[in-house]
Each structure stands twice: as C-alpha cells, then as structure tokens.
Enzyme design. Structure first.
Site, PDB file in Angstrom:
ATOM      1  N   HIS A 156       0.847  -1.197   0.000  1.00 12.17           N
ATOM      2  CA  HIS A 156       0.000   0.000   0.000  1.00 12.17           C
ATOM      3  C   HIS A 156       0.883   1.249   0.000  1.00 12.17           C
ATOM      4  O   HIS A 156       2.110   1.155   0.094  1.00 12.17           O
ATOM      5  CB  HIS A 156      -0.915   0.018   1.239  1.00 12.17           C
ATOM      6  CG  HIS A 156      -0.170   0.137   2.531  1.00 12.17           C
ATOM      7  ND1 HIS A 156       0.234  -0.944   3.283  1.00 12.17           N
ATOM      8  CD2 HIS A 156       0.284   1.225   3.213  1.00 12.17           C
ATOM      9  CE1 HIS A 156       0.865  -0.535   4.363  1.00 12.17           C
ATOM     10  NE2 HIS A 156       0.916   0.782   4.349  1.00 12.17           N
ATOM     11  N   HIS A 203      -5.879  -1.785   4.662  1.00 12.38           N
ATOM     12  CA  HIS A 203      -5.884  -0.672   3.705  1.00 12.38           C
ATOM     13  C   HIS A 203      -5.062  -1.034   2.476  1.00 12.38           C
ATOM     14  O   HIS A 203      -4.111  -1.815   2.541  1.00 12.38           O
ATOM     15  CB  HIS A 203      -5.412   0.642   4.330  1.00 12.38           C
ATOM     16  CG  HIS A 203      -4.006   0.656   4.859  1.00 12.38           C
ATOM     17  ND1 HIS A 203      -3.382  -0.453   5.360  1.00 12.38           N
ATOM     18  CD2 HIS A 203      -3.103   1.660   4.968  1.00 12.38           C
ATOM     19  CE1 HIS A 203      -2.168  -0.127   5.755  1.00 12.38           C
ATOM     20  NE2 HIS A 203      -1.966   1.139   5.513  1.00 12.38           N
ATOM     21  N   HIS A 218       4.618   7.516   2.405  1.00 13.79           N
ATOM     22  CA  HIS A 218       5.434   6.293   2.341  1.00 13.79           C
ATOM     23  C   HIS A 218       4.862   5.259   1.387  1.00 13.79           C
ATOM     24  O   HIS A 218       3.677   5.290   1.045  1.00 13.79           O
ATOM     25  CB  HIS A 218       5.631   5.670   3.726  1.00 13.79           C
ATOM     26  CG  HIS A 218       4.414   5.026   4.332  1.00 13.79           C
ATOM     27  ND1 HIS A 218       3.558   5.670   5.185  1.00 13.79           N
ATOM     28  CD2 HIS A 218       3.916   3.765   4.215  1.00 13.79           C
ATOM     29  CE1 HIS A 218       2.597   4.846   5.581  1.00 13.79           C
ATOM     30  NE2 HIS A 218       2.782   3.675   4.997  1.00 13.79           N
ATOM     31  N   HIS A 250       1.247  -0.569  14.801  1.00 13.55           N
ATOM     32  CA  HIS A 250       0.245   0.471  14.588  1.00 13.55           C
ATOM     33  C   HIS A 250      -1.027   0.134  15.360  1.00 13.55           C
ATOM     34  O   HIS A 250      -1.457  -1.027  15.385  1.00 13.55           O
ATOM     35  CB  HIS A 250      -0.148   0.544  13.112  1.00 13.55           C
ATOM     36  CG  HIS A 250       0.855   1.222  12.244  1.00 13.55           C
ATOM     37  ND1 HIS A 250       1.339   2.483  12.488  1.00 13.55           N
ATOM     38  CD2 HIS A 250       1.465   0.812  11.105  1.00 13.55           C
ATOM     39  CE1 HIS A 250       2.194   2.823  11.542  1.00 13.55           C
ATOM     40  NE2 HIS A 250       2.299   1.821  10.699  1.00 13.55           N
ATOM     41  N   TYR A 259       9.623   1.997  10.012  1.00 11.76           N
ATOM     42  CA  TYR A 259       9.735   3.045   8.986  1.00 11.76           C
ATOM     43  C   TYR A 259      11.179   3.500   8.867  1.00 11.76           C
ATOM     44  O   TYR A 259      11.852   3.693   9.877  1.00 11.76           O
ATOM     45  CB  TYR A 259       8.889   4.270   9.351  1.00 11.76           C
ATOM     46  CG  TYR A 259       7.414   4.060   9.172  1.00 11.76           C
ATOM     47  CD1 TYR A 259       6.817   4.229   7.928  1.00 11.76           C
ATOM     48  CD2 TYR A 259       6.623   3.687  10.233  1.00 11.76           C
ATOM     49  CE1 TYR A 259       5.462   4.034   7.754  1.00 11.76           C
ATOM     50  CE2 TYR A 259       5.261   3.486  10.071  1.00 11.76           C
ATOM     51  CZ  TYR A 259       4.697   3.655   8.828  1.00 11.76           C
ATOM     52  OH  TYR A 259       3.357   3.456   8.656  1.00 11.76           O
ATOM     53  N   GLU A 269       8.215   1.644   4.349  1.00 14.36           N
ATOM     54  CA  GLU A 269       7.765   0.828   5.481  1.00 14.36           C
ATOM     55  C   GLU A 269       7.852  -0.641   5.076  1.00 14.36           C
ATOM     56  O   GLU A 269       7.568  -0.994   3.933  1.00 14.36           O
ATOM     57  CB  GLU A 269       6.296   1.154   5.816  1.00 14.36           C
ATOM     58  CG  GLU A 269       5.705   0.264   6.916  1.00 14.36           C
ATOM     59  CD  GLU A 269       4.200   0.491   7.145  1.00 14.36           C
ATOM     60  OE1 GLU A 269       3.475   0.824   6.186  1.00 14.36           O
ATOM     61  OE2 GLU A 269       3.769   0.322   8.297  1.00 14.36           O
TER      62      GLU A 269
HETATM   63 FE   LIG Z   1       1.770   1.991   5.899  1.00 12.76          FE
END
Ligand SMILES: [Fe+2]
Length: 311
Positions: A156, A203, A218, A250, A259, A269
């Site tokens: 993503h 996501h 990112h 997260h 990251y 990431e």
């Molecule tokens: Fe991410």
C-alpha cells in the site's frame, strides 16, 4: 463481494535523486528483484519475489524525490471501460495511455486525484511469475530469490495532500473501496487521515491531510511475519539506513511496522500482520486525543516527524 473491480496497488513510480544509490537500497539491501533497467530514461523496474506481474516498483532518477504516480490494477479491460465514465462523472479529466507506453503494460487511464497525485488504472501487465511455476509450485523458491528484507509484495501507500475527504468519496463511490479507518480532529471532527481498502487488507491506500498537493508519505511492503520485521530492522541497523520509527505496532491497521528512509529521503515501510477486513466491517475512528496509540501502540508516543516529513 468477491474481489473484482480494482484489485490492488499494482505499480508505484518513485522519484529518486541518484539511481545507483537507489539500486543499492531497494535491490541490494531490501532485496527487491531488478527485472529491467532503462539507462537512457534512468529508470529501474523491480518486483518482490511473490508477485506474478513483471514489476511493481519503478524508480526514476530526477532532481526532486517523491511520488511519480500510483497505478492500481483492475480485474479486466471491461472494468477499465466501465470505470472511465464514472471517473469523469466524478469530475476528473481522464487521459488515455496506449498499451506499451508503460513497458509490459496494457492501456491505462490517468487522472489527477483531488489531493494532487497522479493516478492510473490498468488491467493488463505481462506476468513473469514468482519462479515456482503454477503446477505443483511448492512453497518457497530457490535460495537467493528471497533476499534482503524478505519482502513478499508491494502492499500500500500513504499519500499526503489537501481534499482528502474528496479522495475518500472518489475511492468509495467510484472505485468501490471501503473506509476501514479514519483519524479525525477531536474538536472539529475534520478528517486528518483516511484508510481505504478494496480487499480484505486493512488498507490498500491511505491519505493524510497536508497543505501541499501531491506529497508522498510512504510506500509499504509486506513481510511474512513479525520475526521478519525484526530481521529487516537488524539489516537496517547493519547498513546504517536512516530510521524514522523503529519496530512497533500500529493501532490503526494493527500492523507490525518499521519506517525508514531511502537515500533520497522517501519514506519506506515494511510490515507484517494486520486484521482482516470484510465489506461489513464497520469503519474504526480514532481522534487526536489518542494519536499515540493510533500511530504506535507499543509505546503510545506520537511521532512529530511521522506527520510532518514527506517528499
Ligand atoms: Fe503503511
């Protein structure tokens, strides 16, 4: 809903300041596979081992770092035909890119998102496989195919810009994404970040509010396990790669994450895990009173750089 329509982030174009340094970072260190190089255009084309398409990451040498474009792969050519009038009805101008203009790729539709990012849709790309074949494929390739950070695939991206609610409406109404999570201002209830999925992933794309259009927060790559995140962190330390946020989890998406920056300052990431999203999963909302746990739930400390540093 079976997965049709928009399938995934199929290709990302990233601007880098020095192609040789970028190759060292993305290919030699991270372990992406370089499948093609265009010396004249100063581009290299890369894939992760478990992707079947010819490539998913295009690095282009330029004077400024940042995002060139994002290209989402759709199910078939009819999907492209069906989506074009819907994108236009939303109010975006659609340009046609002929097959072959982007190497190994069928025709593309291109438009500019309300956040200022260049986005494309394509249905066809040459497939070269993951080295296992498709009959009795086994579970892992020969040694040497999975190298570096042991990246399975491009996953993503997070894009920064204005008008993120308009972007959310476009992805929901036109591309049939779900809004999986949202971060809002505790007082005003304004959207600060939106997380959108076209799959069972938490996501496939996310937007964060930024005053300037077209900014790149990112690009993210999937690893097999949290153990692989720690393995990547060891290599990041060994090669003195600048770290933004060390291994953590997260709150949003629940991914195990780290990251770091490429030599041009683009944020990368690698992550593993995260929950399974279904079309009937309700949208999860976080507000600014809980920015620590939303961002990094193992120490609950929000990172200023995480919100302000973009290319
Ligand atoms: Fe991410």
């Amino acid at each position: 809903m079976a997965l049709r329509g928009v399938l995934r982030l199929g290709e990302i174009g990233i601007r880098v300041l020095d192609l040789d340094l970028a190759r060292t970072h993305y290919v030699d260190r991270m372990g992406l596979i370089e499948v093609m190089c265009d010396e004249k255009e100063r581009k290299i084309y890369c894939k992760a081992w478990d992707e079947h398409d010819h490539h998913s990451v295009v690095l282009r040498e330029a004077d400024e770092a940042g995002l060139d474009y994002v290209a989402f792969k759709v199910y078939d050519d009819q999907t492209l035909t069906d989506l074009e009038p819907k994108v236009e009805a939303f109010g975006l101008e659609v340009a046609h890119i002929d097959a072959g203009v982007y190497p190994k790729s069928g025709r593309r539709l291109e438009f500019i998102l309300p956040s200022g990012h260049r986005m494309q849709l394509f249905a066809e790309k040459e497939q070269i496989g993951n080295t296992l074949g498709t009959r009795n494929p086994g579970v892992m390739p020969d040694e040497g195919v999975i190298r570096g950070f042991r990246i399975n695939r491009l996953d993503h991206c997070l894009l920064g810009g204005p008008n993120i609610d308009e972007c959310g409406r476009l992805f929901k109404e036109v591309f049939d994404f779900d809004l999986s999570e949202r971060i809002e201002d505790e007082e005003s209830r304004e959207s600060l970040a939106l997380f959108l999925t076209c799959s069972t992933k938490p996501h496939d794309v996310a937007f964060v509010i930024q005053p300037e259009p077209g900014r790149f927060h990112h690009v993210s790559f999937l690893l097999e396990s949290a153990t692989d995140v720690i393995h990547a962190a060891d290599l990041i330390g060994k090669y003195r790669i600048p770290v933004d946020v060390g291994p953590n989890r997260h709150g949003v998406t629940r991914g195990n994450t780290i990251y770091y920056f490429d030599p041009s300052g683009n944020r990368n990431e690698v992550f593993s895990g995260g929950y399974v999203h279904y079309p009937d999963t309700p949208t999860l909302t976080w507000d600014t009173s809980q920015m620590g746990p939303a961002q990094f739930s193992q120490d609950n400390v929000p990172r200023e750089s995480f919100l302000t540093v973009v290319t």
